[in-house]
Every structure is written in C-alpha cells, then in structure tokens.
Design a protein around this motif. Sequence first.
Motif, PDB file in Angstrom:
ATOM      1  N   VAL A 292     -13.992  11.143   6.553  1.00  0.00           N
ATOM      2  CA  VAL A 292     -14.996  10.347   7.143  1.00  0.00           C
ATOM      3  C   VAL A 292     -15.990  10.089   6.471  1.00  0.00           C
ATOM      4  O   VAL A 292     -16.443  10.720   5.477  1.00  0.00           O
ATOM      5  CB  VAL A 292     -15.712  11.296   8.446  1.00  0.00           C
ATOM      6  CG1 VAL A 292     -16.298  12.655   7.666  1.00  0.00           C
ATOM      7  CG2 VAL A 292     -16.736  10.650   9.106  1.00  0.00           C
ATOM      8  N   ALA A 293     -16.190   8.552   6.491  1.00  0.00           N
ATOM      9  CA  ALA A 293     -17.413   7.871   5.509  1.00  0.00           C
ATOM     10  C   ALA A 293     -18.719   8.161   6.109  1.00  0.00           C
ATOM     11  O   ALA A 293     -19.060   8.083   7.432  1.00  0.00           O
ATOM     12  CB  ALA A 293     -17.082   6.389   5.600  1.00  0.00           C
ATOM     13  N   VAL A 294     -19.549   8.602   5.436  1.00  0.00           N
ATOM     14  CA  VAL A 294     -21.066   8.887   5.394  1.00  0.00           C
ATOM     15  C   VAL A 294     -22.003   8.420   4.931  1.00  0.00           C
ATOM     16  O   VAL A 294     -21.924   8.204   3.821  1.00  0.00           O
ATOM     17  CB  VAL A 294     -21.262  10.653   5.689  1.00  0.00           C
ATOM     18  CG1 VAL A 294     -22.451  10.909   6.153  1.00  0.00           C
ATOM     19  CG2 VAL A 294     -19.958  11.199   6.463  1.00  0.00           C
ATOM     20  N   ASP A 295     -23.101   8.163   5.697  1.00  0.00           N
ATOM     21  CA  ASP A 295     -24.376   7.494   5.145  1.00  0.00           C
ATOM     22  C   ASP A 295     -25.557   7.986   5.500  1.00  0.00           C
ATOM     23  O   ASP A 295     -25.440   8.168   6.889  1.00  0.00           O
ATOM     24  CB  ASP A 295     -24.191   5.947   4.578  1.00  0.00           C
ATOM     25  CG  ASP A 295     -25.386   5.507   3.718  1.00  0.00           C
ATOM     26  OD1 ASP A 295     -25.682   6.084   2.803  1.00  0.00           O
ATOM     27  OD2 ASP A 295     -25.779   4.440   3.811  1.00  0.00           O
ATOM     28  N   THR A 296     -26.699   8.017   5.126  1.00  0.00           N
ATOM     29  CA  THR A 296     -27.889   8.276   5.736  1.00  0.00           C
ATOM     30  C   THR A 296     -28.999   7.310   5.494  1.00  0.00           C
ATOM     31  O   THR A 296     -28.901   6.457   4.329  1.00  0.00           O
ATOM     32  CB  THR A 296     -28.478   9.841   5.225  1.00  0.00           C
ATOM     33  OG1 THR A 296     -28.966   9.658   4.015  1.00  0.00           O
ATOM     34  CG2 THR A 296     -27.357  10.979   5.477  1.00  0.00           C
ATOM     35  N   GLU A 297     -30.106   7.102   6.355  1.00  0.00           N
ATOM     36  CA  GLU A 297     -31.309   6.376   6.048  1.00  0.00           C
ATOM     37  C   GLU A 297     -32.492   7.482   6.228  1.00  0.00           C
ATOM     38  O   GLU A 297     -32.356   8.123   6.845  1.00  0.00           O
ATOM     39  CB  GLU A 297     -31.362   5.390   6.921  1.00  0.00           C
ATOM     40  CG  GLU A 297     -30.288   4.584   7.025  1.00  0.00           C
ATOM     41  CD  GLU A 297     -30.042   3.653   5.716  1.00  0.00           C
ATOM     42  OE1 GLU A 297     -30.596   3.661   4.875  1.00  0.00           O
ATOM     43  OE2 GLU A 297     -28.873   3.005   5.781  1.00  0.00           O
ATOM     44  N   PHE A 298     -33.441   7.464   5.423  1.00  0.00           N
ATOM     45  CA  PHE A 298     -34.286   8.639   5.130  1.00  0.00           C
ATOM     46  C   PHE A 298     -35.485   7.969   4.540  1.00  0.00           C
ATOM     47  O   PHE A 298     -35.700   6.979   3.991  1.00  0.00           O
ATOM     48  CB  PHE A 298     -33.762   9.639   4.574  1.00  0.00           C
ATOM     49  CG  PHE A 298     -33.397   9.755   2.828  1.00  0.00           C
ATOM     50  CD1 PHE A 298     -34.277   9.622   1.907  1.00  0.00           C
ATOM     51  CD2 PHE A 298     -31.974   9.101   2.724  1.00  0.00           C
ATOM     52  CE1 PHE A 298     -34.068   9.341   0.671  1.00  0.00           C
ATOM     53  CE2 PHE A 298     -31.569   8.977   1.205  1.00  0.00           C
ATOM     54  CZ  PHE A 298     -32.734   8.967   0.322  1.00  0.00           C
ATOM     55  N   MET A 299     -36.768   8.773   4.745  1.00  0.00           N
ATOM     56  CA  MET A 299     -37.953   8.424   4.064  1.00  0.00           C
ATOM     57  C   MET A 299     -38.322   9.787   3.269  1.00  0.00           C
ATOM     58  O   MET A 299     -38.464  10.569   3.809  1.00  0.00           O
ATOM     59  CB  MET A 299     -39.030   8.002   5.073  1.00  0.00           C
ATOM     60  CG  MET A 299     -38.559   7.008   6.214  1.00  0.00           C
ATOM     61  SD  MET A 299     -38.278   5.229   5.423  1.00  0.00           S
ATOM     62  CE  MET A 299     -39.916   4.734   5.427  1.00  0.00           C
ATOM     63  N   ARG A 300     -38.920   9.327   2.116  1.00  0.00           N
ATOM     64  CA  ARG A 300     -39.759  10.485   1.411  1.00  0.00           C
ATOM     65  C   ARG A 300     -40.615  10.181   0.524  1.00  0.00           C
ATOM     66  O   ARG A 300     -40.892  10.707  -0.491  1.00  0.00           O
ATOM     67  CB  ARG A 300     -38.434  11.274   0.719  1.00  0.00           C
ATOM     68  CG  ARG A 300     -37.952  10.535  -0.371  1.00  0.00           C
ATOM     69  CD  ARG A 300     -36.867  11.519  -1.103  1.00  0.00           C
ATOM     70  NE  ARG A 300     -37.253  12.925  -1.442  1.00  0.00           N
ATOM     71  CZ  ARG A 300     -36.588  13.870  -1.699  1.00  0.00           C
ATOM     72  NH1 ARG A 300     -35.295  14.021  -2.027  1.00  0.00           N
ATOM     73  NH2 ARG A 300     -37.159  15.062  -2.017  1.00  0.00           N
TER      74      ARG A 300
END
Length: 392
Positions: free
Chosen positions: A23-31
């Motif tokens: 499974v291909a996975v990515d995220t969008e996040f703020m830090r």
Amino acid sequence: MTPITTTAELAAFCDKLKGQPFVAVDTEFMRETTYWPKLCLIQAATPKDEAVIDPLADGMDLEPFLEILRDESILKVFHAARQDVEIFNNLKAMPRPLFDTQVAGMAAGFGEQIAYDALVRQMLKIELDKSSRFTDWARRPLADSQLSYALADVTHLAKLYPMLRARLEKEGRLVWVTDEMEGLTDPANYDVDPDNAWKRLKPRRHTAKYLAAYKAVAAWRERTAQHRDQPRGRILKDEAIDEVATQLPTDAAALDRLRSVPKGFSGSKFGPDLLEAVREALKNPEAYAPVVEKPKAQSSPAAGAVVELLKVLLKARAEDAGVASKLIATVSDLEMIANDDEAATPALKGWRREAFGEDALRIKRGELALVLDGAKVRVVEVRRGPRKAAAE
C-alpha cells in the motif's frame, strides 16, 4: 472528491487493503509552530483502491489504518519517508516493512534525494500539478483540487513502486534499499525521551560538569517543548545549550550574561526551571554525565589528504555504478576510514564495502591510484615493476 471522515468508512476501506502485497502511503501535516506534528491528512492507495483519510474529522479513530501499518504482511511504500514514519511511530504504528522510493531512486541512479515530482516525471512521463503545494492542510473544508493534489502523491506512487523494484532487482541492488529501510524503521531514530535529547546534539567538551549540564539542559528543553507543544528552537537554541554547559550559570545574573540566551530569559517563565536543572546536574556531575566517546585523534598528519582522495574515489565509483554517492558513504564515513582501516562505518560493510570500501582501503595502502583521463577520473591498479600503473 469526498474524503473518509468516519471510523466506519475507514474500517471498510482498510478491509480492502488487507491481503494486498503493498500500500502506498503519504501524509499532509503541519509542524511549523508545534513540537508534535499535527496530522491533517493520510493518503493511501493500492493498484485497486485509493482514498484520502481525514484524521481531523470529529470522532475519527485511526486504529483501522494503524493496524494496516502494523501488518508486516503488507509492504508500506513511501517517498522520503522519515517524517511520515516519525508521525506513525508516535501513534505506536511503525510501518514495517517499508520501501522508500526516494532511497530506491538514489540506488537506481536518479541522483541525490530526488523529489517525488521529478521521479514521476522521469519514470511515468507525467507532470504533476503543484498549485496546491502550499495548502494549509489543517483548514476545513478542503477543495476538491487540494484533495486531488494530495491523492496524486499515492496514486502515482503505487505505479512507481513496481517499476523501481523491478529495476533494482534486475541490477541486483534491491538489497541496497532494504538495508537502508532497517535504519528508517528503527524506533531509536525517533526517540523523544527527554533524557536522550542530548544525543541529537554535538557536545564539544568531555568534562563531567559540562556533560552533566549539557544533558540536563537538553532534557529540560525537550520536556518544556513537549509540554508546551512548541518547537525546540523557540524554547532555547542549540548554541545556548552549549554555552550554558560551558559557563554553568547557577543564578539569574550569570544566566543573563550569556550571549546566546535571550535578554531577560532569567526572569521569564523558563529561567528558574533551567537554572534548577543546571544546579541539580552539578550536585553529582560524575553520576549524571552521559558517557561520550572522545573522537579518535587523526592517525597521521596525512589523514586530511586521504579524505580528499577518498572523496574523489567515492565520486568515481558512484558514477561507475550509476548510484548517488550519498547512499554509499558520507564525509563522516570517509574521515573514519582515513583514520582507521577497521572503522565501524557502514561504508566498510556489506554491499558498500564491495562498491567502495575495499577500494578505499586499497587507496590507503597504495595499491590503487586515481588518474584523470580527460574529464573522467579513472581508478588504476598500481603494479610493482617497470610499469607504474595499468588500467583496471
């Protein structure tokens, strides 16, 4: 496009992922303004199914997806995975086994730290839309264009992975990538224990008092940053930790005299706690100080010249292999080899030793030489006798 916003929808999607080979996975996040990354979106795709998951939706429980990440029968594919892995490690879901297409791209000859859009362009002949790159991913609702942009990060990734894997298998380099993945999924790389915070920094001295204060101040900063959910640098800069450990202030006046500490710091909400951390460390510095191995002195005055030779050799061997030199060795590795033939460095182990390390040792022994042939550096074998050198 409609993201998954309920736990029931997420569970149904994850049922489709079970049994898939990857499974291909990515995220969008703020830090930018926080210590802990704020997870805003998760994108996931297989050749058959794809979805955008909204972790910020009311009542959302990510456990069904975290179970997929923990399932070691499913390979997890990321691009430039380190920050994504950090997020999931914080959620107690280390994604193993893992395949990072950026690392794979380095092994396949696409250069140092190739960007995702560049890899898509070169391998899939697709130009990605970058218009939503600077989206505030914490804002709701997100536009269809923003969700489509996010999803593209995994739909193309699911196509890239089989192509990259096949290429690496054909060239006998798949093991190069799997070796790197062990490091990426080592929980020690994502340790947030305040008592270990000093390990991410570079102590400059080795006295007990210095090291005790250094460890104490680094731990204080880490705890404070975690508790306040603020970046470490907003609490105290790295250089201030070194100066505090060097000068050992135990009262407000001494703290205010330090150049790297902001003016008025001693009277702030942070000052008294920092000073208390220093005083506690100095009560028994020998017991509190961490054990830090002193760097070995250079084995000879020529070590610096050897490092320069090894840099040229590394570039030549990387070009011969069509692989990014950073994947083979770093400057730190070269310095260690220059000083010690048995240095504990990855560059002298496994495939790296075959690709570079053995030749590095032969250069040191005078068995190999570097020759400029036009614009290309050749590695030649030094032979004793009438002929000084012959091409390998």
